[in-house]
Design an enzyme around this catalytic site. Structure first.
Site, short mmCIF file in Angstrom:
data_model
loop_
_atom_site.label_atom_id
_atom_site.label_comp_id
_atom_site.label_asym_id
_atom_site.label_seq_id
_atom_site.Cartn_x
_atom_site.Cartn_y
_atom_site.Cartn_z
N MET A 164 -27.41 -16.73 -9.18
CA MET A 164 -26.27 -16.72 -10.08
C MET A 164 -25.71 -15.31 -10.31
SD MET A 164 -25.49 -19.79 -11.18
CE MET A 164 -26.19 -21.45 -11.18
N GLY A 254 -21.93 -11.38 -9.57
CA GLY A 254 -22.12 -12.71 -9.02
C GLY A 254 -21.35 -13.77 -9.78
N HIS A 255 -21.99 -14.92 -10.00
CA HIS A 255 -21.32 -16.10 -10.56
C HIS A 255 -21.15 -16.01 -12.08
CE1 HIS A 255 -19.84 -20.16 -10.26
NE2 HIS A 255 -20.78 -20.66 -11.04
N TRP A 256 -22.05 -15.28 -12.74
CA TRP A 256 -22.03 -15.22 -14.20
C TRP A 256 -21.49 -13.87 -14.66
CZ3 TRP A 256 -27.58 -17.47 -15.18
CH2 TRP A 256 -27.52 -18.88 -15.15
#
Length: 277
Positions: A164, A254-256
């Site tokens: 993540m 990243g994703h977060w």
């Protein structure tokens, strides 16, 4: 200060986090998917950072965490997405909110776009962070998220959490211990049932350029350049086809974004919602 309450909407119940000043405009925060996903783990830092700005509500969407898990679950991913969209609009009715801004992460972005398509007048500004909705090839790590319950172990969850973010140390030095604290919720049978139904049969929320072109809402697309769950091409697609969108691609992220770059994320969201960005 963040408060919690349960709000019934017809036959469903939303577990809701709330912060800020109810007399001000409201921001609806929609979390992403994944095993054990909920509003608190997604948004608690962001709500704390932005609690002096506007009024904020962050529900566990239907089929997640402490909100209602339909039994039986909807028969397809698209049907579940439609249910989530419909019940969130019902939540706005129940709370007496005619119009809200929306911040959506990953699947939350898919649902936020669905709300804007279904009821454009009820949505003000859109923030899409690591959002789905683009016709991109699923990444290997997204497939691990989708199929997590084929091997629902602490180690598998820790590996998913590493995927993540760009720098796993942000989540602590011992991700296995962090993952272990989340297993009780993840192992609840209703949570598993809803997760598997969320990704059943088809892929929800793949929006065509023609659909996106109808959404004239001001939109802020935030995407981590190193996102391993939803590739940066997804953010580029949304920003290209939403007529009033701007794209901010954050390096070493990243994703977060809200967890890995919390100060920058709060600055971008605050500035955008105030019309200064």
């Amino acid at each position: 200060m963040i408060t919690r309450r349960d709000v019934p909407v017809g036959e469903y119940v939303f577990h809701l986090l709330e912060a800020g000043n109810p007399a001000m405009d409201t921001v609806l925060w929609l979390h992403g998917s994944g095993p054990g996903a909920n509003a608190e783990t997604n948004w608690s830092r962001a709500l704390a950072d932005l609690s002096r700005d506007l009024h904020h509500i962050a529900p566990d969407m239907i089929g997640f965490a402490d909100s209602t898990h339909p039994d039986p679950a909807p028969s397809s991913a698209s049907a579940f997405a439609q249910l989530r969209t419909r019940t969130l609009l019902g939540l706005l009715d129940e709370l007496g909110l005619e119009r809200v801004h929306v911040v959506g992460n990953s699947m939350g972005g898919i649902i936020g776009l669905a709300m804007a398509l279904a009821a454009p007048g009820r949505i003000g500004r859109l923030v899409l962070m690591g959002s789905g909705g683009a016709p991109v090839t699923p990444t290997p790590d997204l497939l691990k998220l989708i199929t997590y319950y084929s091997k629902p172990t602490v180690d598998a969850l820790a590996d998913l959490m590493r995927a993540m973010i760009h720098d796993p140390s942000v989540l602590g030095t011992d991700l296995e211990k962090v993952a272990e604290t989340r297993m009780e919720r993840i192992q609840r049978p209703e949570v598993r049932r809803s997760h598997e139904a969320t990704f059943a049969v088809d892929i929800p929320g793949l929006y065509s350029p023609e659909q996106l072109a109808t959404l004239e809402h001001p939109a802020l697309v935030i995407h981590g350049r190193e996102d391993r769950i939803m590739p940066v091409e997804a953010g580029q697609y949304l920003a290209q086809h939403l007529p009033n969108a701007q794209l901010h691609t954050l390096p070493n992220t990243g994703h977060w974004t809200q967890i890995e770059q919390p100060e920058r994320f709060a600055f971008l969201v605050r500035s955008f919602l105030a019309g200064k960005l």
